[in-house]
Design a protein around this motif. Structure first.
Motif, PDB file in Angstrom:
ATOM      1  N   ALA A   1       0.833  -1.206   0.000  1.00 29.96           N
ATOM      2  CA  ALA A   1       0.000   0.000   0.000  1.00 29.96           C
ATOM      3  C   ALA A   1       0.867   1.255   0.000  1.00 29.96           C
ATOM      4  CB  ALA A   1      -0.932  -0.001   1.208  1.00 29.96           C
ATOM      5  N   VAL A   2       1.937   1.253   0.813  1.00 27.05           N
ATOM      6  CA  VAL A   2       2.826   2.420   0.866  1.00 27.05           C
ATOM      7  C   VAL A   2       3.539   2.617  -0.465  1.00 27.05           C
ATOM      8  CG1 VAL A   2       4.891   3.368   1.956  1.00 27.05           C
ATOM      9  CG2 VAL A   2       3.153   2.257   3.352  1.00 27.05           C
ATOM     10  N   ILE A   3       4.056   1.536  -1.027  1.00 26.82           N
ATOM     11  CA  ILE A   3       4.753   1.632  -2.314  1.00 26.82           C
ATOM     12  C   ILE A   3       3.793   2.078  -3.408  1.00 26.82           C
ATOM     13  CG2 ILE A   3       5.961   0.276  -4.067  1.00 26.82           C
ATOM     14  CD1 ILE A   3       7.025  -1.460  -1.724  1.00 26.82           C
ATOM     15  N   GLY A   4       2.556   1.559  -3.359  1.00 27.70           N
ATOM     16  CA  GLY A   4       1.558   1.988  -4.335  1.00 27.70           C
ATOM     17  C   GLY A   4       1.249   3.469  -4.231  1.00 27.70           C
ATOM     18  N   GLN A   5       1.211   4.002  -3.004  1.00 28.22           N
ATOM     19  CA  GLN A   5       0.975   5.430  -2.813  1.00 28.22           C
ATOM     20  C   GLN A   5       2.097   6.252  -3.444  1.00 28.22           C
ATOM     21  OE1 GLN A   5      -1.401   7.273  -1.350  1.00 28.22           O
ATOM     22  NE2 GLN A   5      -2.759   5.576  -0.839  1.00 28.22           N
TER      23      GLN A   5
ATOM     24  N   SER B   1       1.556  -3.065 -16.377  1.00 32.12           N
ATOM     25  CA  SER B   1       2.253  -3.715 -15.267  1.00 32.12           C
ATOM     26  C   SER B   1       1.807  -3.133 -13.934  1.00 32.12           C
ATOM     27  CB  SER B   1       3.768  -3.553 -15.431  1.00 32.12           C
ATOM     28  OG  SER B   1       4.218  -4.192 -16.612  1.00 32.12           O
ATOM     29  N   LEU B   2       1.662  -1.816 -13.871  1.00 30.48           N
ATOM     30  CA  LEU B   2       1.195  -1.177 -12.641  1.00 30.48           C
ATOM     31  C   LEU B   2      -0.209  -1.638 -12.281  1.00 30.48           C
ATOM     32  CD1 LEU B   2       2.526   2.455 -13.198  1.00 30.48           C
ATOM     33  CD2 LEU B   2       3.215   0.919 -11.360  1.00 30.48           C
ATOM     34  N   ASP B   3      -1.064  -1.721 -13.290  1.00 32.50           N
ATOM     35  CA  ASP B   3      -2.436  -2.144 -13.036  1.00 32.50           C
ATOM     36  C   ASP B   3      -2.486  -3.613 -12.625  1.00 32.50           C
ATOM     37  OD1 ASP B   3      -5.221  -1.492 -12.956  1.00 32.50           O
ATOM     38  OD2 ASP B   3      -5.476  -2.669 -14.779  1.00 32.50           O
ATOM     39  N   ARG B   4      -1.570  -4.415 -13.173  1.00 33.46           N
ATOM     40  CA  ARG B   4      -1.521  -5.831 -12.791  1.00 33.46           C
ATOM     41  C   ARG B   4      -1.142  -5.986 -11.319  1.00 33.46           C
ATOM     42  NH1 ARG B   4       2.855  -8.659 -12.249  1.00 33.46           N
ATOM     43  NH2 ARG B   4       4.093  -7.208 -13.507  1.00 33.46           N
ATOM     44  N   VAL B   5      -0.219  -5.160 -10.852  1.00 39.56           N
ATOM     45  CA  VAL B   5       0.262  -5.287  -9.481  1.00 39.56           C
ATOM     46  C   VAL B   5      -0.704  -4.632  -8.490  1.00 39.56           C
ATOM     47  CG1 VAL B   5       2.111  -4.643  -7.877  1.00 39.56           C
ATOM     48  CG2 VAL B   5       2.671  -5.452 -10.190  1.00 39.56           C
ATOM     49  N   PHE B   6      -1.199  -3.447  -8.814  1.00 38.99           N
ATOM     50  CA  PHE B   6      -1.991  -2.687  -7.844  1.00 38.99           C
ATOM     51  C   PHE B   6      -3.493  -2.706  -8.134  1.00 38.99           C
ATOM     52  CE2 PHE B   6       2.273  -0.818  -7.833  1.00 38.99           C
ATOM     53  CZ  PHE B   6       2.591  -0.990  -6.500  1.00 38.99           C
ATOM     54  N   SER B   7      -3.890  -3.287  -9.283  1.00 40.62           N
ATOM     55  CA  SER B   7      -5.312  -3.479  -9.613  1.00 40.62           C
ATOM     56  C   SER B   7      -6.107  -2.187  -9.527  1.00 40.62           C
ATOM     57  CB  SER B   7      -5.922  -4.534  -8.676  1.00 40.62           C
ATOM     58  OG  SER B   7      -5.211  -5.745  -8.743  1.00 40.62           O
ATOM     59  N   TRP B   8      -5.555  -1.109 -10.078  1.00 41.77           N
ATOM     60  CA  TRP B   8      -6.264   0.163 -10.032  1.00 41.77           C
ATOM     61  C   TRP B   8      -7.566   0.118 -10.826  1.00 41.77           C
ATOM     62  CZ3 TRP B   8      -1.162   3.292 -10.993  1.00 41.77           C
ATOM     63  CH2 TRP B   8      -0.471   3.404  -9.791  1.00 41.77           C
ATOM     64  N   SER B   9      -7.572  -0.580 -11.948  1.00 44.28           N
ATOM     65  CA  SER B   9      -8.794  -0.625 -12.753  1.00 44.28           C
ATOM     66  C   SER B   9      -9.816  -1.593 -12.176  1.00 44.28           C
ATOM     67  CB  SER B   9      -8.456  -1.036 -14.196  1.00 44.28           C
ATOM     68  OG  SER B   9      -7.931  -2.342 -14.226  1.00 44.28           O
ATOM     69  N   GLU B  10      -9.373  -2.624 -11.453  1.00 47.37           N
ATOM     70  CA  GLU B  10     -10.297  -3.613 -10.893  1.00 47.37           C
ATOM     71  C   GLU B  10     -10.913  -3.154  -9.580  1.00 47.37           C
ATOM     72  OE1 GLU B  10      -8.281  -7.285 -10.546  1.00 47.37           O
ATOM     73  OE2 GLU B  10      -7.687  -7.376 -12.655  1.00 47.37           O
ATOM     74  N   THR B  11     -10.300  -2.169  -8.938  1.00 51.45           N
ATOM     75  CA  THR B  11     -10.813  -1.659  -7.663  1.00 51.45           C
ATOM     76  C   THR B  11     -11.317  -0.233  -7.853  1.00 51.45           C
ATOM     77  OG1 THR B  11      -8.566  -0.964  -7.071  1.00 51.45           O
ATOM     78  CG2 THR B  11      -9.300  -3.115  -6.277  1.00 51.45           C
ATOM     79  N   GLY B  12     -12.104  -0.061  -8.915  1.00 51.89           N
ATOM     80  CA  GLY B  12     -12.546   1.277  -9.280  1.00 51.89           C
ATOM     81  C   GLY B  12     -13.309   1.999  -8.195  1.00 51.89           C
ATOM     82  N   ASP B  13     -14.232   1.305  -7.510  1.00 48.46           N
ATOM     83  CA  ASP B  13     -15.030   1.979  -6.487  1.00 48.46           C
ATOM     84  C   ASP B  13     -14.160   2.457  -5.323  1.00 48.46           C
ATOM     85  OD1 ASP B  13     -17.258   1.515  -7.985  1.00 48.46           O
ATOM     86  OD2 ASP B  13     -17.827  -0.315  -6.916  1.00 48.46           O
TER      87      ASP B  13
END
Length: 376
Positions: free
Chosen positions: A118-122, A141-153
């Motif tokens: 979470a800290v690294i993602g921030q 690659s970023l989206d694969r690791v941190f799932s920004w598009s899958e955790t839209g809400d």
């Protein structure tokens, strides 16, 4: 100001409490409104969370609030190591678009705990929000690791709408840019050029054509011979109805990228709206499927059925189920269902070219007068 004052909570070692406080503070301190306040909030959040993580990892006993305020433990090794690599990525444009650097950083994903991740993602989110011009492969690659598009809400609830929109737009547009065509020897500010291109694309998608042309003019002034700029400018001007301007830009694109088939396709499509015969010549330069289809279409429009057959027949040899080639060849056949109508149109076109518009108008007027006198 102390980190706990910035977060608006009492000193704590609970990561959940720190994240909740950060989410509440984000609603009041948005990066687009006050960048400095947002940066201070992010730094306070990272420091507080790192302190809490270090406390959990070392198994230290709970300390008093006063000791907590004074305590500054060492950052956990995964966060410190990732932070050093993130600082390298932020050193410049070509560091940031180097896919190998990103792969080395993200390959250690399995070594991170959830809170460390979470800290690294921030920190990475802060980097890409400040310098969001990244290759599409990096975004994936970023989206694969941190799932920004899958955790839209959750992503939308934790961050301001301006920040969310900026990230989403950058992810959507990134695939249109070929970063391999940039070079340190280009002699222009790559970030500024990409900013203009992204703004032009955004204006194009929102049908703000005046803004699109303004941003394109800035981009072309920065990189008059840059392939990405010329290609995207040709595409946008063509789709916005500026065929002559698109043909000019396509010519410039062909000059800097003579082996790129797309340059010829853009030139041909622009000429289709100006002069079909010239478009046919351009499309005929390549034997690619798209080029042959376009050449066949132009030949049919010009009434050159033999040439249309020569262009479309190879398509059926490559793929017997090609419906475009089948329809074109049926139209070009002497026994085609529209052959007679096509011959008539061709004769009318030739007659108009010979006698001119004025003679046609006079003949039509004479016929009208004869008709009125006859019925009178």
């Amino acid at each position: 100001m102390h980190i706990w004052d910035i977060l608006g909570i009492a000193p704590t070692r609970e990561p959940t409490a720190i994240r909740k406080a950060y989410a509440r503070a984000l609603k009041l301190k948005r990066p687009e409104d006050d960048a400095q306040a947002f940066q201070a909030l992010r730094s306070a959040y990272e420091e507080a969370l790192a302190n809490a993580l270090n406390h959990d990892l070392t198994g230290s006993a709970a300390q008093s609030e006063r000791e907590s305020e004074a305590f500054e433990p060492a950052c956990p090794e995964p966060i410190r190591s990732a932070g050093a690599e993130i600082e390298e990525l932020a050193m410049g444009f070509f560091h940031r678009v180097d896919g190998a650097r990103w792969e080395r950083l993200l390959a250690r994903e399995l070594e991170w705990s959830l809170d460390e991740k979470a800290v690294i993602g921030q920190r990475l989110l802060a980097l890409v929000c400040e310098n969001g011009y990244l290759p599409y492969e990096v975004w994936r690659s970023l989206d694969r690791v941190f799932s920004w598009s899958e955790t839209g809400d959750r992503f939308n609830s934790e961050y301001s709408q301006g920040l969310v929109r900026r990230v989403n737009v950058n992810m959507l547009i990134a695939w249109m840019i070929d970063y391999t065509q940039f070079s340190p020897a280009d002699g222009f500010d790559h970030d500024e050029l990409l900013k203009c291109l992204y703004q032009a694309l955004n204006a194009f998608f929102e049908t703000r054509m005046d803004d699109m042309n303004r941003f394109l003019a800035k981009a072309l002034a920065l990189g008059p011979c840059e392939p990405n700029t010329l290609r995207l400018a040709a595409v946008m001007t063509l789709k916005s109805g500026q065929a002559a301007r698109a043909a000019e830009l396509a010519d410039r694109y062909r000059a800097v990228s003579p082996d790129d088939r797309q340059a010829y396709m853009l030139k041909g499509r622009a000429l289709e709206r100006l002069n079909t015969e010239d478009a046919l010549l351009v499309f005929s330069m390549h034997e690619h499927t798209d080029s042959l289809r376009a050449a066949g279409r132009c030949a049919l429009l010009l009434g050159d059925m033999q040439r249309a057959k020569r262009c479309l027949s190879p398509l059926l040899e490559r793929d017997s189920s090609d419906i475009v080639a089948q329809c074109g060849l049926a139209y070009a056949s002497p026994h085609g269902f529209s052959r007679r109508r096509h011959i008539l149109f061709r004769l009318l076109r030739r007659w108009r070219e010979v006698v001119g518009e004025a003679v046609i108008l006079l003949c039509a007027l004479a016929l009208a007068l004869i008709f009125f006198f006859w019925i009178g």
